[in-house]
Design a protein around this motif. Structure first.
Motif, short mmCIF file in Angstrom:
data_model
loop_
_atom_site.label_atom_id
_atom_site.label_comp_id
_atom_site.label_asym_id
_atom_site.label_seq_id
_atom_site.Cartn_x
_atom_site.Cartn_y
_atom_site.Cartn_z
N GLU A 1 0.83 -1.21 0.00
CA GLU A 1 0.00 0.00 0.00
C GLU A 1 0.87 1.26 0.00
O GLU A 1 0.49 2.27 -0.58
N MET A 2 2.03 1.18 0.62
CA MET A 2 2.95 2.31 0.63
C MET A 2 3.45 2.59 -0.79
O MET A 2 3.54 3.76 -1.20
N ILE A 3 3.76 1.54 -1.53
CA ILE A 3 4.18 1.70 -2.93
C ILE A 3 3.06 2.37 -3.73
O ILE A 3 3.30 3.32 -4.48
N VAL A 4 1.85 1.89 -3.56
CA VAL A 4 0.71 2.45 -4.29
C VAL A 4 0.52 3.93 -3.93
O VAL A 4 0.34 4.77 -4.82
N THR A 5 0.59 4.25 -2.66
CA THR A 5 0.35 5.63 -2.23
C THR A 5 1.42 6.57 -2.78
O THR A 5 1.09 7.63 -3.32
N ALA A 6 2.68 6.19 -2.65
CA ALA A 6 3.77 7.06 -3.11
C ALA A 6 3.73 7.25 -4.62
O ALA A 6 3.85 8.39 -5.12
N THR A 7 3.59 6.17 -5.37
CA THR A 7 3.63 6.29 -6.83
C THR A 7 2.35 6.93 -7.37
O THR A 7 2.40 7.66 -8.36
N SER A 8 1.23 6.69 -6.71
CA SER A 8 -0.02 7.35 -7.14
C SER A 8 0.06 8.85 -6.92
O SER A 8 -0.48 9.63 -7.70
N ALA A 9 0.75 9.27 -5.85
CA ALA A 9 0.96 10.71 -5.62
C ALA A 9 1.81 11.29 -6.74
O ALA A 9 1.52 12.38 -7.25
N ALA A 10 2.84 10.55 -7.15
CA ALA A 10 3.70 11.03 -8.25
C ALA A 10 2.90 11.16 -9.54
O ALA A 10 3.20 12.00 -10.39
N ASN A 11 1.87 10.32 -9.68
CA ASN A 11 1.01 10.36 -10.87
C ASN A 11 -0.21 11.26 -10.68
O ASN A 11 -1.11 11.29 -11.52
N ASN A 12 -0.26 11.97 -9.55
CA ASN A 12 -1.37 12.89 -9.26
C ASN A 12 -2.74 12.24 -9.30
O ASN A 12 -3.72 12.82 -9.78
N CYS A 13 -2.84 11.02 -8.78
CA CYS A 13 -4.12 10.30 -8.78
C CYS A 13 -4.81 10.46 -7.43
O CYS A 13 -4.46 9.78 -6.46
N LEU A 14 -5.78 11.34 -7.38
CA LEU A 14 -6.52 11.59 -6.15
C LEU A 14 -7.16 10.32 -5.61
O LEU A 14 -7.04 10.02 -4.42
N TYR A 15 -7.85 9.57 -6.46
CA TYR A 15 -8.55 8.38 -5.99
C TYR A 15 -7.59 7.42 -5.28
O TYR A 15 -7.82 7.00 -4.14
N CYS A 16 -6.51 7.06 -5.93
CA CYS A 16 -5.61 6.04 -5.38
C CYS A 16 -4.84 6.54 -4.16
O CYS A 16 -4.60 5.77 -3.23
N VAL A 17 -4.46 7.81 -4.14
CA VAL A 17 -3.77 8.34 -2.96
C VAL A 17 -4.70 8.28 -1.75
O VAL A 17 -4.30 7.83 -0.67
N VAL A 18 -5.93 8.71 -1.92
CA VAL A 18 -6.87 8.74 -0.79
C VAL A 18 -7.26 7.31 -0.38
O VAL A 18 -7.20 6.96 0.80
N ALA A 19 -7.64 6.48 -1.34
CA ALA A 19 -8.11 5.13 -1.01
C ALA A 19 -6.98 4.25 -0.46
O ALA A 19 -7.13 3.62 0.59
N HIS A 20 -5.86 4.22 -1.15
CA HIS A 20 -4.77 3.35 -0.70
C HIS A 20 -4.03 3.96 0.48
O HIS A 20 -3.47 3.23 1.31
N GLY A 21 -4.06 5.28 0.60
CA GLY A 21 -3.51 5.92 1.80
C GLY A 21 -4.29 5.49 3.03
O GLY A 21 -3.71 5.27 4.10
N ALA A 22 -5.60 5.37 2.90
CA ALA A 22 -6.43 4.91 4.01
C ALA A 22 -6.04 3.49 4.43
O ALA A 22 -5.88 3.20 5.62
N ILE A 23 -5.87 2.63 3.45
CA ILE A 23 -5.50 1.24 3.74
C ILE A 23 -4.09 1.19 4.35
O ILE A 23 -3.83 0.43 5.28
#
Length: 192
Positions: free
Chosen positions: A70-92
């Motif tokens: 989930e940390m990988i998803v959150t960090a890389t999704s932030a680099a890709n400016n993906c609101l959905y994945c940062v918020v959802a996977h950040g929660a997890i």
């Protein structure tokens, strides 16, 4: 913010196998994450997407924890400016790591986050895959090995990064928005 550009189908209108999986998720989390219905508009793609998602995120082999994934998803999704994945996977991520601040830290600047040196090496590699995969070479592997990651773990880090690069782009172009429930998960005690 406006709603998804592509209307999600009603739960009653999706194929039974997809509906069963969505209801499982709803039972566990207390709500239906928007991604499940948004992608259900194309059942064949939904099945392929979640099959690969599960193969990566639920994989039991290797040394990556659920929190690492989930940390990988959150960090890389932030680099890709993906609101959905940062918020959802950040929660997890907050839930798995039991740290209410970690997702915000990782999303904004993982180099200053309250994470282990091992996780930092993992995210250094993931971010290079995310932003400059064409520049990955043999020199990128020894820092992972020094923290106990195998070459198979490196594959997992890269595959998770790549898969969520796809997910980030689908979520962004379709204007998929995170469920309000995600914003508080792992920050405040869950209501019973």
């Amino acid at each position: 913010m406006t709603a998804n550009r592509y209307p999600a189908p009603e739960l009653k209108d999706v194929p039974e196998d997809i509906r069963a999986r969505i209801l499982e998720v709803q039972e566990k989390s207390g709500f239906v994450p928007n991604v499940f219905l948004a992608l259900a508009r194309r059942p064949t793609e939904w099945r392929a997407f979640f099959a690969y998602h599960d193969a990566l995120m639920l994989r039991e082999e290797g040394s990556l924890t659920k929190g690492d994934r989930e940390m990988i998803v959150t960090a890389t999704s932030a680099a890709n400016n993906c609101l959905y994945c940062v918020v959802a996977h950040g929660a997890i991520l907050r839930i798995y790591e039991k740290k209410p601040l970690v997702a915000d830290q990782v999303a904004v600047n993982y180099r200053k986050a309250d994470i282990t040196p091992r996780q930092r090496a993992m995210l250094d590699f993931a971010m290079k895959v995310c932003l400059h995969s064409d520049q990955i070479d043999d020199d990128d592997f020894p820092p992972l090995h020094a923290h106990g990651f195998s070459d198979e773990d490196a594959w997992d880090i890269a595959a998770i990064t790549a898969f969520f690069g796809l997910s980030n782009r689908i979520a962004s172009f379709s204007n998929m928005l995170p469920n309000p429930e995600f914003y508080l998960m792992g920050r405040v005690p869950r209501q019973k």
